[in-house]
Design a protein around this motif. Structure first.
Motif, PDB file in Angstrom:
ATOM      1  N   ILE A  95       0.864  -1.177   0.000  1.00 16.63           N
ATOM      2  CA  ILE A  95       0.000   0.000   0.000  1.00 16.63           C
ATOM      3  C   ILE A  95       0.901   1.227   0.000  1.00 16.63           C
ATOM      4  O   ILE A  95       1.687   1.440   0.910  1.00 16.63           O
ATOM      5  CB  ILE A  95      -0.932  -0.007   1.215  1.00 16.63           C
ATOM      6  CG1 ILE A  95      -1.875  -1.194   1.127  1.00 16.63           C
ATOM      7  CG2 ILE A  95      -1.704   1.292   1.291  1.00 16.63           C
ATOM      8  CD1 ILE A  95      -2.760  -1.355   2.333  1.00 16.63           C
ATOM      9  N   MET A  99      -1.897   5.266  -3.070  1.00 18.69           N
ATOM     10  CA  MET A  99      -3.130   4.501  -2.860  1.00 18.69           C
ATOM     11  C   MET A  99      -3.907   5.070  -1.675  1.00 18.69           C
ATOM     12  O   MET A  99      -5.134   5.181  -1.720  1.00 18.69           O
ATOM     13  CB  MET A  99      -2.793   3.024  -2.634  1.00 18.69           C
ATOM     14  CG  MET A  99      -2.188   2.351  -3.849  1.00 18.69           C
ATOM     15  SD  MET A  99      -1.565   0.724  -3.466  1.00 18.69           S
ATOM     16  CE  MET A  99      -3.013  -0.254  -3.759  1.00 18.69           C
ATOM     17  N   LEU A 100      -3.193   5.437  -0.611  1.00 20.71           N
ATOM     18  CA  LEU A 100      -3.856   6.049   0.543  1.00 20.71           C
ATOM     19  C   LEU A 100      -4.497   7.369   0.154  1.00 20.71           C
ATOM     20  O   LEU A 100      -5.624   7.672   0.564  1.00 20.71           O
ATOM     21  CB  LEU A 100      -2.852   6.259   1.682  1.00 20.71           C
ATOM     22  CG  LEU A 100      -2.316   4.996   2.347  1.00 20.71           C
ATOM     23  CD1 LEU A 100      -1.212   5.349   3.325  1.00 20.71           C
ATOM     24  CD2 LEU A 100      -3.436   4.257   3.057  1.00 20.71           C
ATOM     25  N   ASP A 103      -7.629   6.670  -1.775  1.00 14.15           N
ATOM     26  CA  ASP A 103      -8.703   6.252  -0.869  1.00 14.15           C
ATOM     27  C   ASP A 103      -9.285   7.450  -0.126  1.00 14.15           C
ATOM     28  O   ASP A 103     -10.510   7.556   0.031  1.00 14.15           O
ATOM     29  CB  ASP A 103      -8.189   5.216   0.133  1.00 14.15           C
ATOM     30  CG  ASP A 103      -7.972   3.853  -0.508  1.00 14.15           C
ATOM     31  OD1 ASP A 103      -8.528   3.626  -1.600  1.00 14.15           O
ATOM     32  OD2 ASP A 103      -7.245   3.030   0.081  1.00 14.15           O
ATOM     33  N   GLU A 104      -8.414   8.362   0.323  1.00 13.44           N
ATOM     34  CA  GLU A 104      -8.901   9.565   1.002  1.00 13.44           C
ATOM     35  C   GLU A 104      -9.749  10.412   0.068  1.00 13.44           C
ATOM     36  O   GLU A 104     -10.786  10.944   0.464  1.00 13.44           O
ATOM     37  CB  GLU A 104      -7.720  10.388   1.523  1.00 13.44           C
ATOM     38  CG  GLU A 104      -7.028   9.786   2.725  1.00 13.44           C
ATOM     39  CD  GLU A 104      -5.807  10.588   3.154  1.00 13.44           C
ATOM     40  OE1 GLU A 104      -5.649  11.739   2.703  1.00 13.44           O
ATOM     41  OE2 GLU A 104      -5.019  10.055   3.948  1.00 13.44           O
ATOM     42  N   LYS A 106     -11.492   9.329  -2.458  1.00  6.65           N
ATOM     43  CA  LYS A 106     -12.770   8.641  -2.644  1.00  6.65           C
ATOM     44  C   LYS A 106     -13.688   8.896  -1.465  1.00  6.65           C
ATOM     45  O   LYS A 106     -14.884   9.157  -1.643  1.00  6.65           O
ATOM     46  CB  LYS A 106     -12.535   7.134  -2.823  1.00  6.65           C
ATOM     47  CG  LYS A 106     -11.980   6.748  -4.166  1.00  6.65           C
ATOM     48  CD  LYS A 106     -11.765   5.252  -4.249  1.00  6.65           C
ATOM     49  CE  LYS A 106     -11.149   4.829  -5.580  1.00  6.65           C
ATOM     50  NZ  LYS A 106     -10.913   3.386  -5.649  1.00  6.65           N
ATOM     51  N   GLN A 107     -13.131   8.836  -0.244  1.00  8.70           N
ATOM     52  CA  GLN A 107     -13.933   9.091   0.957  1.00  8.70           C
ATOM     53  C   GLN A 107     -14.447  10.527   0.949  1.00  8.70           C
ATOM     54  O   GLN A 107     -15.620  10.777   1.257  1.00  8.70           O
ATOM     55  CB  GLN A 107     -13.102   8.833   2.228  1.00  8.70           C
ATOM     56  CG  GLN A 107     -12.823   7.381   2.500  1.00  8.70           C
ATOM     57  CD  GLN A 107     -14.089   6.614   2.873  1.00  8.70           C
ATOM     58  OE1 GLN A 107     -15.135   7.179   3.141  1.00  8.70           O
ATOM     59  NE2 GLN A 107     -13.989   5.306   2.869  1.00  8.70           N
TER      60      GLN A 107
END
Length: 197
Positions: A95, A99-100, A103-104, A106-107
């Motif tokens: 990861i 990628m983090l 993801d953030e 997307k959130q």
């Protein structure tokens, strides 16, 4: 050449894919396969002297373990299958900050969409309330207009009654003619539906 003769004797036909074999025989996958078969067939090798890097000595599947000297990655189908089964542990451990960050993002996007939906819901409710208030205002304005018309009708009726009640006795003939003409117009308006010219 012995293999081709053996194939012809076993199958009863000549080997048709010689051109493919010539193309692929030096490919790393087949070189690795060929070297493994050679090491299995050698009579002098013992389990203690065999190299530990061969796939036979490691407990892994064929698609997971690369052969010696081969840099061939696993195929697409095998990679997809491993991802579906969740057995691709090295991907989960890799990861990255990107990628983090994704993801953030997307959130954040989901939260913004939820807030936007709530905001649109509030705007819709406010718009419905505004429409109701506007309809009530229009209804009040219409009622006020009707009341105004009724007042004007009553005022005109009162004026007509006053004119009809005037006694023309003792008035000069010109004034009598004027009031008689007004009385005729009132009568025509009340009973005839039209006005005289």
């Amino acid at each position: 050449m012995e293999a081709m003769q053996m194939f012809q004797s076993m199958q009863g036909a000549s080997f048709q894919f010689l051109h493919c074999w010539n193309e692929l025989r030096f490919h790393p996958k087949w070189l690795g396969q060929f070297s493994m078969k050679k090491s299995k067939r050698s009579k002098n090798s013992s389990p203690a002297t065999s190299s530990p890097a061969t796939p036979d000595s490691i407990n892994c599947r064929e698609d997971e373990c690369p052969t010696e000297g081969s840099s061939r990655p696993i195929g697409r189908k095998a990679a997809k299958e491993r991802l579906k089964q969740g057995k691709d542990k090295h991907v989960a451990s890799e990861i990255t900050p990107v990628m983090l960050f994704i993801d953030e993002m997307k959130q954040d996007r989901k939260e913004k969409e939820i807030k936007r939906a709530e905001l649109f819901g509030q705007i819709y409710v406010q718009e419905q309330e505004r429409i109701k208030i506007e309809q009530a205002r229009l209804q009040v304005a219409q009622e006020a207009q009707n009341i105004k018309k009724e007042k004007m009708r009553l005022k005109a009726m009162k004026q007509d009654e006053r004119i009809m009640a005037i006694n023309t006795d003792g008035m000069p003939p010109l004034q009598v003619e004027y009031y008689n003409k007004l009385k005729m117009e009132i009568l025509e308006r009340q009973f005839g539906g039209g006005s005289s010219n």
